[in-house]
Write an enzyme that holds these catalytic residues in place. Structure first.
Site, mmCIF file in Angstrom:
data_model
loop_
_atom_site.group_PDB
_atom_site.id
_atom_site.type_symbol
_atom_site.label_atom_id
_atom_site.label_comp_id
_atom_site.label_asym_id
_atom_site.label_seq_id
_atom_site.Cartn_x
_atom_site.Cartn_y
_atom_site.Cartn_z
ATOM 1 N N ALA A 157 0.935 -1.194 -0.001
ATOM 2 C CA ALA A 157 0.041 0.160 0.292
ATOM 3 C C ALA A 157 0.910 0.794 -0.374
ATOM 4 O O ALA A 157 1.777 1.124 0.882
ATOM 5 C CB ALA A 157 -0.926 0.074 1.504
ATOM 6 N N TRP A 158 0.433 2.543 -0.541
ATOM 7 C CA TRP A 158 0.696 3.404 -1.100
ATOM 8 C C TRP A 158 0.328 4.354 -0.919
ATOM 9 O O TRP A 158 -0.337 4.278 -2.026
ATOM 10 C CB TRP A 158 3.013 3.709 -1.522
ATOM 11 C CG TRP A 158 2.893 2.813 -3.027
ATOM 12 C CD1 TRP A 158 1.502 2.364 -3.362
ATOM 13 C CD2 TRP A 158 4.260 2.488 -3.460
ATOM 14 N NE1 TRP A 158 2.293 1.841 -4.876
ATOM 15 C CE2 TRP A 158 3.634 2.112 -4.898
ATOM 16 C CE3 TRP A 158 5.527 3.360 -3.246
ATOM 17 C CZ2 TRP A 158 4.873 1.837 -6.016
ATOM 18 C CZ3 TRP A 158 6.348 2.579 -4.270
ATOM 19 C CH2 TRP A 158 6.175 2.454 -5.039
ATOM 20 N N ASN A 159 1.209 5.850 -0.995
ATOM 21 C CA ASN A 159 0.135 6.736 -0.963
ATOM 22 C C ASN A 159 0.688 8.241 -2.089
ATOM 23 O O ASN A 159 2.044 7.768 -1.725
ATOM 24 C CB ASN A 159 -1.024 7.149 -0.243
ATOM 25 C CG ASN A 159 -2.109 6.621 0.829
ATOM 26 O OD1 ASN A 159 -2.485 5.989 -0.743
ATOM 27 N ND2 ASN A 159 -1.289 7.256 1.804
ATOM 28 N N ASP A 211 8.817 27.839 9.004
ATOM 29 C CA ASP A 211 8.706 28.696 8.032
ATOM 30 C C ASP A 211 10.595 28.772 7.825
ATOM 31 O O ASP A 211 10.882 29.528 8.642
ATOM 32 C CB ASP A 211 8.013 29.966 8.529
ATOM 33 C CG ASP A 211 6.747 29.691 8.189
ATOM 34 O OD1 ASP A 211 6.045 28.712 7.813
ATOM 35 O OD2 ASP A 211 5.917 30.854 9.292
ATOM 36 N N HIS A 261 4.062 22.508 10.891
ATOM 37 C CA HIS A 261 5.402 23.563 9.405
ATOM 38 C C HIS A 261 5.708 23.848 10.180
ATOM 39 O O HIS A 261 5.665 24.871 10.621
ATOM 40 C CB HIS A 261 3.688 23.422 8.552
ATOM 41 C CG HIS A 261 3.712 25.229 8.319
ATOM 42 N ND1 HIS A 261 2.567 25.111 8.419
ATOM 43 C CD2 HIS A 261 4.123 26.333 7.489
ATOM 44 C CE1 HIS A 261 2.074 26.326 8.373
ATOM 45 N NE2 HIS A 261 3.235 27.220 7.844
ATOM 46 N N HIS A 299 10.486 32.370 2.721
ATOM 47 C CA HIS A 299 9.531 32.609 3.105
ATOM 48 C C HIS A 299 9.271 33.832 2.529
ATOM 49 O O HIS A 299 8.247 33.812 2.494
ATOM 50 C CB HIS A 299 8.483 31.779 3.958
ATOM 51 C CG HIS A 299 6.984 31.870 3.938
ATOM 52 N ND1 HIS A 299 6.374 31.286 2.834
ATOM 53 C CD2 HIS A 299 6.794 32.045 5.090
ATOM 54 C CE1 HIS A 299 5.120 31.728 3.397
ATOM 55 N NE2 HIS A 299 5.012 32.088 4.482
ATOM 56 N N HIS A 333 3.209 24.934 3.725
ATOM 57 C CA HIS A 333 2.857 25.997 4.957
ATOM 58 C C HIS A 333 1.910 25.039 5.411
ATOM 59 O O HIS A 333 0.591 25.772 4.716
ATOM 60 C CB HIS A 333 2.704 27.317 3.912
ATOM 61 C CG HIS A 333 3.750 27.950 4.104
ATOM 62 N ND1 HIS A 333 5.138 28.337 5.275
ATOM 63 C CD2 HIS A 333 4.796 27.631 3.089
ATOM 64 C CE1 HIS A 333 6.107 28.702 4.308
ATOM 65 N NE2 HIS A 333 6.326 27.905 3.793
ATOM 66 N N HIS A 373 6.606 36.774 11.179
ATOM 67 C CA HIS A 373 7.632 36.802 9.782
ATOM 68 C C HIS A 373 8.622 37.859 8.850
ATOM 69 O O HIS A 373 9.722 37.062 8.494
ATOM 70 C CB HIS A 373 6.413 36.612 7.991
ATOM 71 C CG HIS A 373 5.395 35.805 8.741
ATOM 72 N ND1 HIS A 373 4.374 35.347 9.016
ATOM 73 C CD2 HIS A 373 5.447 34.060 7.917
ATOM 74 C CE1 HIS A 373 3.722 33.723 9.036
ATOM 75 N NE2 HIS A 373 4.474 33.690 8.524
#
Ligand code: 23J
Ligand code: MN
Length: 263
Positions: free
Chosen positions: A64-66, A79, A77, A83, A73, A212
């Site tokens: 099985a795999w996807n 940054d 997650h 970014h 982001h 940011h």
């Protein structure tokens, strides 16, 4: 010289459970809340998709795999400096060029949960950080600083997590002077439990999105959508937050982990 005995002690404490590994990441999937920006300003990050390649079937009999469609982001997650426009020129400012030593560091956890519950637009100030330091000890160069708000408890619902009304999103974050204070302290990065490292209303601040703008201007990092900061002590835990090594990446979903001494 490295204290090899201390590392052997840590190894034993991990094996015995005296040091616990606390998961600070949210589940990443189609229901993960995502940032919504004003359409006149920007294009949004796409909804996350998980596509099956095979599941022990005619497309792959024994496995099985996807494959995934996921913005850098998205969810819990990292940054990277690249970014933001203020951090675009750092040669070591992308996910594949940051030195890995910076991903693992002591973490300072500032509890703002009561303030955020009373005021969804709560802003952490430099003075409040100084008061926190007077209680818990000084923030040291190279350390992470994260803002506990218990906001992660809303992450099952995008509406509750973004908390937007006709005046825009309402979620807690830092002031610009708070971030500048932390930059001057030499922190490696700043993290929150909200959709981004900035407050919901930060687009309208004097410096738009100061976490940011100022962190990345100084080659420091951000962590967003962290969970379970209520399981961490104010000081004494180690945070591991490593992005995928995406080529020229500006960020990445992470499995954020904390090493926490058991009480
Ligand atoms: C782009 C523009 C504004 C913001 C963000 C991204 C984030 O929060 C992010 O995920 O870095 S506020
Ligand atoms: Mn981000």
């Amino acid at each position: 010289m490295a204290d090899t005995q201390a590392l052997a002690g840590l190894a034993n404490m991990l094996l015995s459970g005296a040091v616990e590994v606390v998961d600070l990441s949210a589940v990443l999937g189609p229901n993960t809340p995502l940032l919504k920006l004003p359409p006149e300003l920007a294009v949004d990050t796409p909804k996350i998709e998980i596509h099956k390649i095979s599941a022990y079937d005619e497309n792959g009999p024994w496995w099985a795999w996807n494959w995934l469609k996921v913005g850098e982001h998205s969810g819990t997650h990292f940054d990277a400096p690249h970014h933001w426009i203020t951090g675009r020129d750092y040669p070591d400012g992308a996910t594949d060029t940051i030195v890995p030593q910076n991903f693992v560091a002591p973490v300072n956890v500032i509890d703002c949960s009561a303030e955020a519950a009373a005021d969804n637009d709560f802003l952490l100030t430099a003075d409040a950080v100084k008061a926190w330091e007077a209680d818990h000890g000084e923030i040291q160069p190279g350390e992470w600083v994260v803002m506990r708000t218990d906001w992660y408890k809303r992450n099952k619902s995008e509406d509750a997590f973004l908390n937007a009304d006709e005046t825009g999103p309402h979620s807690p974050g830092p002031t610009a002077e708070c971030i500048q204070y932390l930059v001057d302290k030499g922190v490696v990065g700043w993290g929150t439990e909200c959709i981004g490292t900035d407050a919901g209303q930060a687009g309208g601040m004097e410096i738009p999105f100061p976490a940011h703008n100022l962190m990345h201007k100084n080659n420091r990092y951000g962590l967003a959508s962290l969970c379970h900061l209520d399981k961490l002590p104010p000081k004494g835990a180690i945070l591991i937050a490593a992005p995928l090594k995406i080529e020229n990446g500006t960020g990445s979903p992470i499995r954020a982990l904390a090493l926490v001494p058991k009480q």
